[in-house]
Motif scaffolding. Structure first.
Motif, PDB file in Angstrom:
ATOM      1  N   PRO A 350      37.757  42.641  44.132  1.00  0.00           N
ATOM      2  CA  PRO A 350      38.696  41.358  43.083  1.00  0.00           C
ATOM      3  C   PRO A 350      39.864  40.838  43.416  1.00  0.00           C
ATOM      4  O   PRO A 350      40.550  39.901  44.115  1.00  0.00           O
ATOM      5  CB  PRO A 350      38.520  42.272  41.599  1.00  0.00           C
ATOM      6  CG  PRO A 350      38.962  43.509  41.616  1.00  0.00           C
ATOM      7  CD  PRO A 350      37.611  43.794  43.269  1.00  0.00           C
ATOM      8  N   TYR A 351      40.288  41.928  44.181  1.00  0.00           N
ATOM      9  CA  TYR A 351      41.882  41.563  44.788  1.00  0.00           C
ATOM     10  C   TYR A 351      41.610  40.880  45.361  1.00  0.00           C
ATOM     11  O   TYR A 351      42.094  39.578  45.769  1.00  0.00           O
ATOM     12  CB  TYR A 351      41.836  42.679  45.333  1.00  0.00           C
ATOM     13  CG  TYR A 351      43.477  42.222  45.264  1.00  0.00           C
ATOM     14  CD1 TYR A 351      45.053  43.085  45.034  1.00  0.00           C
ATOM     15  CD2 TYR A 351      43.965  41.462  46.174  1.00  0.00           C
ATOM     16  CE1 TYR A 351      46.342  42.870  46.099  1.00  0.00           C
ATOM     17  CE2 TYR A 351      46.237  41.449  46.764  1.00  0.00           C
ATOM     18  CZ  TYR A 351      46.567  42.338  46.619  1.00  0.00           C
ATOM     19  OH  TYR A 351      47.742  42.071  46.935  1.00  0.00           O
ATOM     20  N   ILE A 354      39.682  37.165  45.007  1.00  0.00           N
ATOM     21  CA  ILE A 354      40.111  35.886  44.660  1.00  0.00           C
ATOM     22  C   ILE A 354      41.276  35.842  45.312  1.00  0.00           C
ATOM     23  O   ILE A 354      41.608  34.296  44.658  1.00  0.00           O
ATOM     24  CB  ILE A 354      40.821  37.127  42.577  1.00  0.00           C
ATOM     25  CG1 ILE A 354      39.291  36.587  42.259  1.00  0.00           C
ATOM     26  CG2 ILE A 354      41.917  35.697  42.607  1.00  0.00           C
ATOM     27  CD1 ILE A 354      39.758  37.457  40.206  1.00  0.00           C
ATOM     28  N   ASP A 355      41.807  36.286  45.566  1.00  0.00           N
ATOM     29  CA  ASP A 355      43.010  36.333  46.398  1.00  0.00           C
ATOM     30  C   ASP A 355      42.779  35.088  47.594  1.00  0.00           C
ATOM     31  O   ASP A 355      43.066  34.566  47.715  1.00  0.00           O
ATOM     32  CB  ASP A 355      43.631  37.298  47.160  1.00  0.00           C
ATOM     33  CG  ASP A 355      45.353  37.249  47.990  1.00  0.00           C
ATOM     34  OD1 ASP A 355      45.396  36.418  47.813  1.00  0.00           O
ATOM     35  OD2 ASP A 355      44.344  35.866  49.312  1.00  0.00           O
ATOM     36  N   ALA A 357      39.668  33.095  47.556  1.00  0.00           N
ATOM     37  CA  ALA A 357      39.506  32.015  47.146  1.00  0.00           C
ATOM     38  C   ALA A 357      40.815  31.339  46.078  1.00  0.00           C
ATOM     39  O   ALA A 357      40.369  29.964  47.050  1.00  0.00           O
ATOM     40  CB  ALA A 357      38.379  32.551  45.720  1.00  0.00           C
ATOM     41  N   ILE A 358      41.209  31.112  46.045  1.00  0.00           N
ATOM     42  CA  ILE A 358      42.418  30.358  45.262  1.00  0.00           C
ATOM     43  C   ILE A 358      42.862  29.978  46.847  1.00  0.00           C
ATOM     44  O   ILE A 358      43.629  29.321  47.027  1.00  0.00           O
ATOM     45  CB  ILE A 358      43.344  31.517  44.521  1.00  0.00           C
ATOM     46  CG1 ILE A 358      42.634  32.235  43.503  1.00  0.00           C
ATOM     47  CG2 ILE A 358      45.059  30.469  43.635  1.00  0.00           C
ATOM     48  CD1 ILE A 358      43.574  32.848  42.421  1.00  0.00           C
ATOM     49  N   SER A 389      48.377  32.971  44.906  1.00  0.00           N
ATOM     50  CA  SER A 389      46.678  33.673  44.926  1.00  0.00           C
ATOM     51  C   SER A 389      47.033  35.249  45.332  1.00  0.00           C
ATOM     52  O   SER A 389      46.109  35.994  44.246  1.00  0.00           O
ATOM     53  CB  SER A 389      46.641  32.999  46.974  1.00  0.00           C
ATOM     54  OG  SER A 389      47.702  33.248  47.848  1.00  0.00           O
ATOM     55  N   CYS A 392      47.486  36.287  41.518  1.00  0.00           N
ATOM     56  CA  CYS A 392      45.964  35.915  40.650  1.00  0.00           C
ATOM     57  C   CYS A 392      45.184  37.549  40.942  1.00  0.00           C
ATOM     58  O   CYS A 392      44.645  38.266  40.362  1.00  0.00           O
ATOM     59  CB  CYS A 392      45.603  34.868  41.337  1.00  0.00           C
ATOM     60  SG  CYS A 392      46.012  33.789  40.178  1.00  0.00           S
ATOM     61  N   GLY A 393      44.786  37.134  42.752  1.00  0.00           N
ATOM     62  CA  GLY A 393      44.754  38.935  43.253  1.00  0.00           C
ATOM     63  C   GLY A 393      44.761  39.976  42.697  1.00  0.00           C
ATOM     64  O   GLY A 393      43.945  41.054  41.866  1.00  0.00           O
ATOM     65  N   ALA A 396      43.636  40.435  38.628  1.00  0.00           N
ATOM     66  CA  ALA A 396      42.240  41.393  38.512  1.00  0.00           C
ATOM     67  C   ALA A 396      42.026  42.436  38.703  1.00  0.00           C
ATOM     68  O   ALA A 396      41.043  43.214  37.743  1.00  0.00           O
ATOM     69  CB  ALA A 396      41.572  39.905  39.316  1.00  0.00           C
ATOM     70  N   SER A 397      43.112  43.195  39.961  1.00  0.00           N
ATOM     71  CA  SER A 397      42.558  44.372  40.338  1.00  0.00           C
ATOM     72  C   SER A 397      43.077  45.172  39.181  1.00  0.00           C
ATOM     73  O   SER A 397      42.440  46.719  39.824  1.00  0.00           O
ATOM     74  CB  SER A 397      42.930  44.175  41.469  1.00  0.00           C
ATOM     75  OG  SER A 397      43.610  44.262  41.916  1.00  0.00           O
TER      76      SER A 397
END
Length: 472
Positions: A350-351, A354-355, A357-358, A389, A392-393, A396-397
């Motif tokens: 997830p880290y 998401i990092d 992708a954002i 980014s 958010c990463g 999520a983690s």
């Protein structure tokens, strides 16, 4: 039939025409639509193209023929963001009325020239009395950004470094791409050295917040509702102001091996997945980056355990890093150095995902709006994208990171070397503290992101300049 021409204008230069016929550069699947290709460009531009071709095309694939390879030439235009006017000429004006815009778009796309369906339809309708259809360079470049082709541009790779520049304490990001030129000239290792030095300074400056986060993750509860001020006061009272930096030494020492291992693993995995391209797609980067992160983390994970134990130690408990390692080995055995390994590995997905992708979304949105004139986003845009980014990463983690830290610290806190499993800890936290318990220490973790990103960027730029690396 339609003929296709490319114009690459340069002021005050004599233009020469290089023509392509069906047998000399036109892909067979396009012969139904185009029967002639022409490229008009100044002689100095042709010379630049030849230099680019020698540098990027393997010697065994590069012929001595002075003719252009059309698909290579389009890639050259994309790489260096050359101004471009695309002209499609109909030898029979009536023929344009029978051209399907979708077929027109696909044919151009097969050549590496990307236009939208709306632009193609508009272009076909705009045919003038001479049978000329013109698609401007601005439309062509804008569409390239929208379909994601800018990932392959060296200018964007050059300016939009992310994991190399920004260090927020957790080296779980997908490694940056380097251009072919950077690899051939050895600039890549200077970037990595600059990034490592920036990480060391950044982590040292934010170490008090990092230790406070670990303390809150391990000792925070409903009965011991430790906040930022009370936590800092408690640490200073117990060991003085120097105690705020406990665990920072091992945190800095692990930067070099982790960065080197991850970069080498990333490059090898890129080859294993069969990609010969200079850059990968986002999905390929995520897979290769995550696997490289797992390899690097698996190798240096004992240092992560040592960092947690040293951050939580009481005054006089350990005399140093080696003494801490010896005591853990003697009391708990070798397996203690891999406590919390599973949630740590699971947290990479997830880290990093998401990092990445954002960051890519923010980057592409910026390039779509402002990237037609320059790929350089400037300091503020880079800092903003990196901060958002990374935040958010981490968010999520974070529950997995908290469980990892508690598993690493179990024997040191409760004296039970057997410990509790990952699922058992999750249940225990949810039953005693609720979902909020999975986010203990989040406040100091977020407080350090902006200063960490800012400091690492400034130091990175300074070290990079000292090493003789300058952005184009």
């Amino acid at each position: 039939m339609l003929g296709l021409c490319l114009y690459v204008p340069v002021s005050n230069a004599d233009q020469v025409e290089v023509e392509y016929f069906e047998s000399n550069g036109l892909p067979s699947e396009l012969k139904s639509l185009f029967n002639k290709l022409s490229v008009f460009l100044p002689s100095q531009e042709f010379s630049t193209y030849q230099k680019w071709r020698k540098k990027t095309i393997p010697a065994e694939e590069s012929s001595a023929d002075v003719q252009l390879d059309f698909e290579e030439f389009v890639h050259y235009l994309q790489d260096y963001e050359k101004d471009l006017t695309l002209v499609v000429k109909s030898f029979d004006k009536k023929y344009a009325g029978y051209v399907d815009p979708k077929e027109f778009v696909q044919s151009l796309r097969d050549l590496g020239v990307h236009v939208s369906l709306q632009q193609a339809a508009k272009a076909l309708k705009s045919m003038d009395k001479n049978g000329m259809i013109t698609i401007s360079s601005k439309d062509w470049r804008n569409c390239v950004v929208k379909v994601g082709k800018t990932e392959n541009l060296p200018e964007i790779i050059l300016y939009w470094k992310h994991s190399t520049i920004f260090d927020v304490g957790d080296n779980l990001l997908v490694p940056d791409e380097f251009t072919l030129e950077e690899k051939l000239t050895g600039v890549w290792w200077r970037h990595l050295v600059a990034g490592g030095g920036a990480g060391a300074v950044s982590r040292t400056c934010t170490a008090p917040l990092d230790r406070l986060k670990v303390m809150m993750q391990v000792y925070g509860s409903r009965t011991n509702n430790m906040c930022i001020m009370s936590g800092l006061t408690q640490m200073i009272r117990e060991g003085g102001s120097r105690s705020l930096w406990r665990g920072n030494g091992i945190n800095i020492l692990k930067i070099a091996p982790e960065t080197a291992l991850k970069f080498m693993a990333y490059e090898q995995i890129k080859r294993l997945i069969g990609s010969d391209k200079e850059t990968l797609s986002i999905l390929e980067r995520f897979v290769a980056g995550s696997m490289a992160g797992v390899i690097a983390q698996s190798t240096i994970y004992p240092m992560e355990v040592l960092k947690t134990r040293l951050a939580l130690r009481k005054t006089g408990q350990y005399s140093g890093i080696s003494d801490c390692a010896k005591q853990i080995l003697r009391r708990e055995g070798l397996t203690a150095f891999y406590k919390g390994y599973v949630p740590n590995m699971l947290g990479i997905i997830p880290y990093a995902g998401i990092d990445l992708a954002i960051y890519e979304t923010l980057k592409n949105n910026y390039l779509q709006q402002y990237g037609t004139s320059s790929s350089d986003p400037g300091v503020l845009v880079l800092l903003a994208c990196g901060t958002v980014s990374s935040t958010c990463g981490q968010l999520a983690s974070y529950p997995l990171a908290l469980v990892r830290t508690r598993m690493q610290a179990q024997a040191a806190c409760d004296g039970d070397s057997r410990g509790v499993s990952m699922s058992g800890l999750f249940r225990q936290i949810l039953q005693s503290e609720g979902p909020a318990g999975l986010y203990r220490g989040l406040a100091p973790n977020f407080l350090k992101v902006i200063p960490a990103v800012s400091i690492s960027y400034v130091v990175y730029e300074h070290i990079k300049t000292q090493l003789g690396v300058t952005s184009r």
